[in-house]
Design a protein around this motif. Structure first.
Motif, PDB file in Angstrom:
ATOM      1  N   UNK A  37      -1.353  -4.474  12.010  1.00  0.00           N
ATOM      2  CA  UNK A  37      -1.962  -5.794  12.045  1.00  0.00           C
ATOM      3  C   UNK A  37      -3.351  -5.711  12.658  1.00  0.00           C
ATOM      4  N   UNK A  38      -4.286  -6.424  12.049  1.00  0.00           N
ATOM      5  CA  UNK A  38      -5.631  -6.433  12.619  1.00  0.00           C
ATOM      6  C   UNK A  38      -6.583  -7.146  11.689  1.00  0.00           C
ATOM      7  N   UNK A  39      -7.786  -7.445  12.173  1.00  0.00           N
ATOM      8  CA  UNK A  39      -8.778  -8.106  11.315  1.00  0.00           C
ATOM      9  C   UNK A  39      -9.294  -7.125  10.263  1.00  0.00           C
ATOM     10  N   UNK A  40      -9.995  -7.635   9.268  1.00  0.00           N
ATOM     11  CA  UNK A  40     -10.501  -6.725   8.235  1.00  0.00           C
ATOM     12  C   UNK A  40     -11.518  -5.783   8.856  1.00  0.00           C
ATOM     13  N   UNK A  41     -11.462  -4.531   8.419  1.00  0.00           N
ATOM     14  CA  UNK A  41     -12.353  -3.525   8.969  1.00  0.00           C
ATOM     15  C   UNK A  41     -11.828  -2.847  10.218  1.00  0.00           C
ATOM     16  N   UNK A  42     -10.570  -3.142  10.584  1.00  0.00           N
ATOM     17  CA  UNK A  42     -10.048  -2.535  11.813  1.00  0.00           C
ATOM     18  C   UNK A  42      -9.484  -1.144  11.566  1.00  0.00           C
ATOM     19  N   UNK A  43      -9.371  -0.742  10.291  1.00  0.00           N
ATOM     20  CA  UNK A  43      -8.884   0.597   9.988  1.00  0.00           C
ATOM     21  C   UNK A  43      -7.441   0.651   9.519  1.00  0.00           C
ATOM     22  N   UNK A  44      -6.775  -0.508   9.483  1.00  0.00           N
ATOM     23  CA  UNK A  44      -5.351  -0.492   9.121  1.00  0.00           C
ATOM     24  C   UNK A  44      -5.120  -0.026   7.686  1.00  0.00           C
ATOM     25  N   UNK A  45      -5.954  -0.527   6.770  1.00  0.00           N
ATOM     26  CA  UNK A  45      -5.798  -0.124   5.371  1.00  0.00           C
ATOM     27  C   UNK A  45      -6.130   1.351   5.190  1.00  0.00           C
ATOM     28  N   UNK A  46      -7.141   1.826   5.924  1.00  0.00           N
ATOM     29  CA  UNK A  46      -7.503   3.241   5.830  1.00  0.00           C
ATOM     30  C   UNK A  46      -6.342   4.121   6.284  1.00  0.00           C
ATOM     31  N   UNK A  47      -5.643   3.702   7.349  1.00  0.00           N
ATOM     32  CA  UNK A  47      -4.488   4.484   7.794  1.00  0.00           C
ATOM     33  C   UNK A  47      -3.426   4.527   6.697  1.00  0.00           C
ATOM     34  N   UNK A  48      -3.166   3.358   6.090  1.00  0.00           N
ATOM     35  CA  UNK A  48      -2.162   3.316   5.029  1.00  0.00           C
ATOM     36  C   UNK A  48      -2.578   4.224   3.863  1.00  0.00           C
ATOM     37  N   UNK A  49      -3.862   4.169   3.529  1.00  0.00           N
ATOM     38  CA  UNK A  49      -4.339   4.978   2.403  1.00  0.00           C
ATOM     39  C   UNK A  49      -4.305   6.475   2.734  1.00  0.00           C
ATOM     40  N   UNK A  50      -4.426   6.818   4.017  1.00  0.00           N
ATOM     41  CA  UNK A  50      -4.283   8.225   4.398  1.00  0.00           C
ATOM     42  C   UNK A  50      -2.816   8.654   4.318  1.00  0.00           C
ATOM     43  N   UNK A  51      -1.909   7.733   4.707  1.00  0.00           N
ATOM     44  CA  UNK A  51      -0.482   8.055   4.583  1.00  0.00           C
ATOM     45  C   UNK A  51      -0.128   8.242   3.113  1.00  0.00           C
ATOM     46  N   UNK A  52      -0.714   7.377   2.242  1.00  0.00           N
ATOM     47  CA  UNK A  52      -0.429   7.462   0.822  1.00  0.00           C
ATOM     48  C   UNK A  52      -1.081   8.684   0.174  1.00  0.00           C
ATOM     49  N   UNK A  53      -2.169   9.165   0.793  1.00  0.00           N
ATOM     50  CA  UNK A  53      -2.838  10.343   0.263  1.00  0.00           C
ATOM     51  C   UNK A  53      -4.083  10.032  -0.537  1.00  0.00           C
ATOM     52  N   UNK A  54      -4.546   8.767  -0.523  1.00  0.00           N
ATOM     53  CA  UNK A  54      -5.748   8.412  -1.271  1.00  0.00           C
ATOM     54  C   UNK A  54      -7.013   8.785  -0.508  1.00  0.00           C
ATOM     55  N   UNK A  55      -6.877   8.913   0.802  1.00  0.00           N
ATOM     56  CA  UNK A  55      -8.023   9.334   1.616  1.00  0.00           C
ATOM     57  C   UNK A  55      -7.600  10.576   2.403  1.00  0.00           C
ATOM     58  N   UNK A  56      -8.531  11.513   2.559  1.00  0.00           N
ATOM     59  CA  UNK A  56      -8.250  12.680   3.388  1.00  0.00           C
ATOM     60  C   UNK A  56      -8.676  12.397   4.810  1.00  0.00           C
ATOM     61  N   UNK A  57      -7.769  12.619   5.793  1.00  0.00           N
ATOM     62  CA  UNK A  57      -8.169  12.391   7.185  1.00  0.00           C
ATOM     63  C   UNK A  57      -9.286  13.356   7.573  1.00  0.00           C
ATOM     64  N   UNK A  58     -10.206  12.874   8.414  1.00  0.00           N
ATOM     65  CA  UNK A  58     -11.237  13.754   8.942  1.00  0.00           C
ATOM     66  C   UNK A  58     -10.598  14.754   9.908  1.00  0.00           C
ATOM     67  N   UNK A  59      -9.641  14.258  10.705  1.00  0.00           N
ATOM     68  CA  UNK A  59      -8.830  15.164  11.519  1.00  0.00           C
ATOM     69  C   UNK A  59      -7.519  14.479  11.839  1.00  0.00           C
ATOM     70  N   UNK A  60      -6.573  15.247  12.398  1.00  0.00           N
ATOM     71  CA  UNK A  60      -5.269  14.681  12.708  1.00  0.00           C
ATOM     72  C   UNK A  60      -4.255  15.017  11.642  1.00  0.00           C
ATOM     73  N   UNK A  61      -3.000  14.590  11.861  1.00  0.00           N
ATOM     74  CA  UNK A  61      -1.963  14.942  10.901  1.00  0.00           C
ATOM     75  C   UNK A  61      -0.975  13.803  10.714  1.00  0.00           C
ATOM     76  N   UNK A  62      -0.286  13.845   9.575  1.00  0.00           N
ATOM     77  CA  UNK A  62       0.739  12.863   9.242  1.00  0.00           C
ATOM     78  C   UNK A  62       2.012  13.630   8.900  1.00  0.00           C
ATOM     79  N   UNK A  63       3.112  13.272   9.556  1.00  0.00           N
ATOM     80  CA  UNK A  63       4.373  13.963   9.319  1.00  0.00           C
ATOM     81  C   UNK A  63       5.415  12.951   8.879  1.00  0.00           C
ATOM     82  N   UNK A  64       6.135  13.247   7.805  1.00  0.00           N
ATOM     83  CA  UNK A  64       7.220  12.379   7.359  1.00  0.00           C
ATOM     84  C   UNK A  64       8.501  13.200   7.333  1.00  0.00           C
ATOM     85  N   UNK A  65       9.493  12.778   8.083  1.00  0.00           N
ATOM     86  CA  UNK A  65      10.798  13.428   8.102  1.00  0.00           C
ATOM     87  C   UNK A  65      10.660  14.919   8.409  1.00  0.00           C
TER      88      UNK A  65
END
Lengths: 355, 295, 263
Positions: A37-65
């Motif tokens: 949750x957050x106002x537009x431009x807060x990065x929430x959609x970018x996080x979702x798109x990184x989880x989905x794989x549409x954006x490559x993270x600059x750094x960091x990691x995502x782990x599922x199961x």
């Protein structure tokens, strides 16, 4: 349970010199419904798109199961996604839309047809196989999009503001439906929204974001009742701010527009004569006195908004104006603008911030 | 608004109604005089003999080796330049719109396409003579630097492939201009949705992207066909009247009207109208089936 | 994703080569008039040819007339069809597409047969009549483009609302078209005008068959009789076309944007 299912570690995303996600970390359990949750431009959609794989993270990691998916292509992640604008394939009918993921996975035609029929039953649109997206309402299209996303039994469901394009009424009913289906399937879900009411009503836990950082992570009632920061307090729910002046540090007394009241607490650095800000939710204010309310203030009604079951009042205490809600009582006439009024509250419900 | 239109009885509405017709009438008269009548006249004239009687002689007159060959080479050149132009145009449009190329490239290509699609006719012929003619730059460079003699290898600018290659210069840009809005209509979410459902980019294009573009593609294809089929200036300037394509045949026929048979000229024209009409009917039938999912 | 970009560059590169090489070759050819070294002699020769000036001037005049007639015919038709007679729309659209499907050579052949000196409307009976016919033929050729440009312009500004607002303010129909609609679609109309100009300026078939001293037939004539001047003329024509299209692009920046823009 209790095992960690989705883990985001120190995730950062920059577009050029603009860093929109700044080292975000969180972890959730299997089957949880999580809202970003957050106002537009807060990065929430970018996080979702990184989880989905549409954006490559600059750094960091995502782990599922337990599997690191940070560098997998979107089509290898086995996630389901629902988009704001439905994004149904216009050239395919409803059956083929829902069956698309199954067809790609190579499921035999008969099995696929049965699964599609099951999905249509699940979303309450049985027999809609042969319809085309343009023949359906927005709410129906979004339900088909949901069915398409969950038909291949993904590991996780991603919802990108799926209700924003819909009418207010359908928004509420579809949100309840989404939650029911999610609980039924026990599928871990990440939901992106800028609408705090949506997030509060549907989530197990909420991540409140601002300017690329997490402001607070917690259950809806924690977020609402115990906002960790001023941003969370103002962004989630309505909030009144009252400017007051400290009159007696030892007795914790402050003056609000000439009226002196005792507070529960004062900031450590409070000095007599210094200004402080008090914040409070509209619903902690009551018209008239109440047994456990230890602060009373008098003012004038400056505005009355009739909202049906609730009447929202704005009360001028002097320079400070607060809003509060009272229930609509059919047997008495609603308050009138210009009337004097006494309002009361409990000092422990006040959030005290140095000015 | 519609209410005032319906109450024709009241004087002000009647005046407005006549205004409407006054606005549209010039257009209609114009279309009748310069589009419909000339076309219909030729269609009729194709069935009138020298003696003014109804006849099929003119149509029968088309079935000589020379005229059939002319139609055949015209159809082949138009078909080849339309199909190649459409495919290459689609590829270029996809590359500049979906290929993540620098943003400025797109507007440069679109502007250039606007110019090149209108750069047809006589100057285009000059340009290709300067390029691939016997003294053209490319011909000479190939001969002197790479020791490849195009003309000895059988190439001729005044041939099927020469003319097709020349026509592509306006066919490809026309395709880019017309198909670009259709490609813009492909939402980014469609390919994203397909990829989360496990589809590879190729599978996305196979099942979603290309089927959505298909009606626009076909429509443009038939337009490109008609465009090349009626083109005469480029071919005439390239070859004089030595290349035997239908528009040049008709051109010669019109110029020599007095000596030749006007009925045959009309029959030639009728044949051209029929062929472009067939191309468009094929398009309409296929696209009506392909567009059943559209409003 | 990265392979994607490679293919895009490859396709773009091949396309760019195909389109640029003829231009470079033509330019190079146009400089070869003097043996041994490059010169602009062919351009000097072209510009000093009185027939170049005469035919180019003639085509410019006919082009401007075609633009004016085209605007007068198309703008009121689009306006009333959009506003009052939407049922006429499919019919009008079909008519405006006809010139793309029926080749110019067939149209002009029809004109010659239909409007000859012994017919009721003997356009081809006099030079002036033939000029008028040529102008009308060019309006017809440009009809699809002019119609589309004006129609897009009117869709963008929402003529319906503008007209109703003007009516409430007391304006009459001619005032509405002249004072409200036209200024608002000026950019669209001018785009159509430049497109018409680009199509008309070097047109060969119709001008040649109507025997008018236009630029297109002159180009063809030079092509048949000279060696280097045609290349120079091709470059000049390309620059003229580029200029017309460039104007449309520049104008596009001033076009009103639709408020209901969906992405």
């Amino acid at each position: 349970m209790a095992s960690e299912f989705l883990r985001v570690d120190n995730l950062t995303k920059s577009f050029g010199t603009n860093t929109v996600v700044k080292g975000v970390s969180f972890a959730f359990e299997k089957g949880e419904f999580i809202s970003l949750l957050g106002p537009s431009g807060c990065g929430k959609t970018t996080i979702l798109r990184m989880i989905a794989g549409f954006e490559n993270p600059t750094s960091g990691s995502i782990t599922v199961d337990g599997n690191d998916i940070t560098h997998l292509k979107p089509n290898q992640r086995q996630l389901g996604m629902v988009f704001q604008a439905y994004a149904l394939f216009p050239n395919l009918n409803v059956g083929d839309n829902i069956g698309f993921g199954l067809k790609i996975a190579g499921m035999p035609t008969e099995e696929r047809r049965a699964r599609v029929a099951d999905m249509l039953k699940l979303i309450g649109l049985p027999g809609f196989e042969k319809r085309y997206p343009y023949e359906m309402s927005g709410g129906q299209q979004q339900r088909v999009a949901l069915a398409r996303a969950i038909a291949p039994r993904p590991r996780m469901l991603l919802l990108d503001e799926p209700l924003s394009a819909l009418d207010a009424k359908i928004r509420v009913s579809l949100r309840e439906e989404i939650r029911a289906i999610q609980l039924d399937l026990g599928i871990t879900t990440v939901f992106v929204t800028h609408d705090q009411e949506e997030a509060l009503s549907i989530s197990d836990r909420i991540v409140v974001m601002n300017a690329g950082n997490i402001e607070q992570l917690g259950a809806p009632h924690e977020i609402y009742n115990k906002p960790a920061t001023r941003f969370v307090a103002t962004f989630v729910g309505q909030l009144n701010t009252i400017e007051a002046v400290v009159s007696d540090v030892a007795a914790k007394k402050v003056t609000i527009d000439g009226q002196t009241v005792s507070l529960h607490t004062l900031p450590d650095n409070a000095k007599a004569g210094a200004g402080i800000s008090l914040t409070l939710r509209p619903e902690v204010l009551t018209v008239g006195a109440r047994a456990d309310n230890d602060i009373s203030l008098t003012g004038t009604i400056s505005d009355v908004t009739f909202l049906g079951s609730v009447i929202r009042l704005r009360v001028a205490l002097g320079t400070n104006i607060v809003s509060l809600d009272t229930f609509n009582d059919q047997r008495t006439a609603p308050p009138v603008r210009g009337e004097p009024v006494t309002i009361s509250l409990a000092s422990k419900d006040l959030l005290v911030l140095a000015a | 608004m519609s209410a005032t239109n319906l109450s024709v009885a009241s004087p002000p509405s009647r005046r407005r109604l006549s205004f409407e017709w006054l606005g549209v009438t010039p257009f209609i008269i114009f279309a009748v005089m310069f589009l419909i009548l000339p076309t219909l006249y030729l269609v009729g004239a194709a069935f009138v003999g020298r003696d003014g009687q109804f006849t099929f002689e003119n149509i029968a007159g088309l079935f000589t080796d020379q005229i059939i060959a002319a139609y055949w080479i015209s159809i082949r050149i138009s078909g080849a330049s339309a199909i190649i132009g459409a495919l290459v145009g689609l590829a270029v449009a996809l590359a500049i719109i979906r290929g993540r190329l620098p943003a400025g490239l797109r507007s440069a290509v679109m502007t250039f396409s606007g110019v090149a699609s209108n750069f047809a006719g006589v100057p285009l012929a000059f340009a290709f003579i300067s390029t691939l003619g016997r003294l053209g730059l490319v011909t000479i460079i190939l001969k002197t630097v790479f020791d490849i003699d195009l003309y000895k290898a059988g190439f001729n600018l005044l041939s099927f492939w020469g003319l097709t290659l020349t026509y592509l210069y306006f066919q490809i840009p026309l395709m880019i201009l017309i198909i670009a809005p259709a490609i813009d209509g492909l939402k980014k979410e469609w390919s994203e949705a397909a990829s989360t459902l496990g589809a590879t980019p190729w599978q996305f294009w196979r099942y979603i992207g290309l089927p959505i573009l298909w009606p626009s593609f076909l429509g443009t294809l038939s337009l490109l066909f008609a465009n090349a089929f009626g083109a005469i200036a480029t071919a005439y300037a390239l070859t004089g009247s030595s290349l035997n394509i239908v528009p040049i045949l008709l051109y010669a026929q019109i110029r020599g009207d007095a000596l030749q048979n006007p009925g045959l000229g009309a029959a030639l024209a009728l044949g051209m109208i029929l062929i472009t009409a067939v191309a468009n009917i094929i398009y309409l039938v296929i696209s009506a089936r392909a567009e059943r999912w559209m409003k | 994703m990265k392979g994607n970009r490679f293919w895009a560059w490859l396709v773009f590169g091949i396309g760019a080569a195909y389109f640029l090489v003829p231009l470079i070759a033509t330019f190079e050819f146009s400089l070869r008039m003097r043996r041994g070294y490059y010169s602009f002699d062919s351009y000097a020769s072209v510009f000093s040819d009185p027939r170049f000036q005469a035919t180019f001037g003639y085509s410019v005049v006919i082009g401007i007339l075609a633009i004016i007639v085209g605007i007068l015919v198309v703008v009121p038709a689009v306006y009333f069809v959009r506003l009052r007679m939407p049922w006429l729309r499919p019919f009008v659209e079909f008519l405006t597409l006809m010139p793309l499907i029926i080749p110019a050579i067939i149209l002009v052949y029809g004109y010659i047969r239909l409007y000859n000196s012994s017919s009721i409307i003997p356009f081809t009976g006099s030079a002036l009549g033939t000029d008028i016919l040529l102008t009308c033929a060019y309006v017809t050729l440009a009809l699809p483009y002019m119609y589309r440009a004006v129609d897009t312009g009117m869709r963008t500004i929402d003529v319906q609302t503008l007209t109703e607002a003007a009516q409430i303010a007391g304006a009459k129909t001619p005032q509405i078209i002249g004072r409200i609609i036209l200024p608002n679609i000026l950019v669209a109309v001018l785009s159509g005008a430049f497109l018409t100009f680009a199509i008309v300026i070097g047109e060969f078939t119709i001008a040649s068959l109507l025997n008018r001293p236009a630029f297109g037939p002159y180009l063809q004539n030079i092509g048949a009789n000279r060696a280097y001047e045609p290349a120079a003329l091709a470059i000049i024509s390309f620059i003229i076309t580029w200029g017309a299209m460039g104007m449309i692009n520049v104008l596009g920046r001033f076009a009103p944007r639709t408020s209901a823009r969906t992405d």
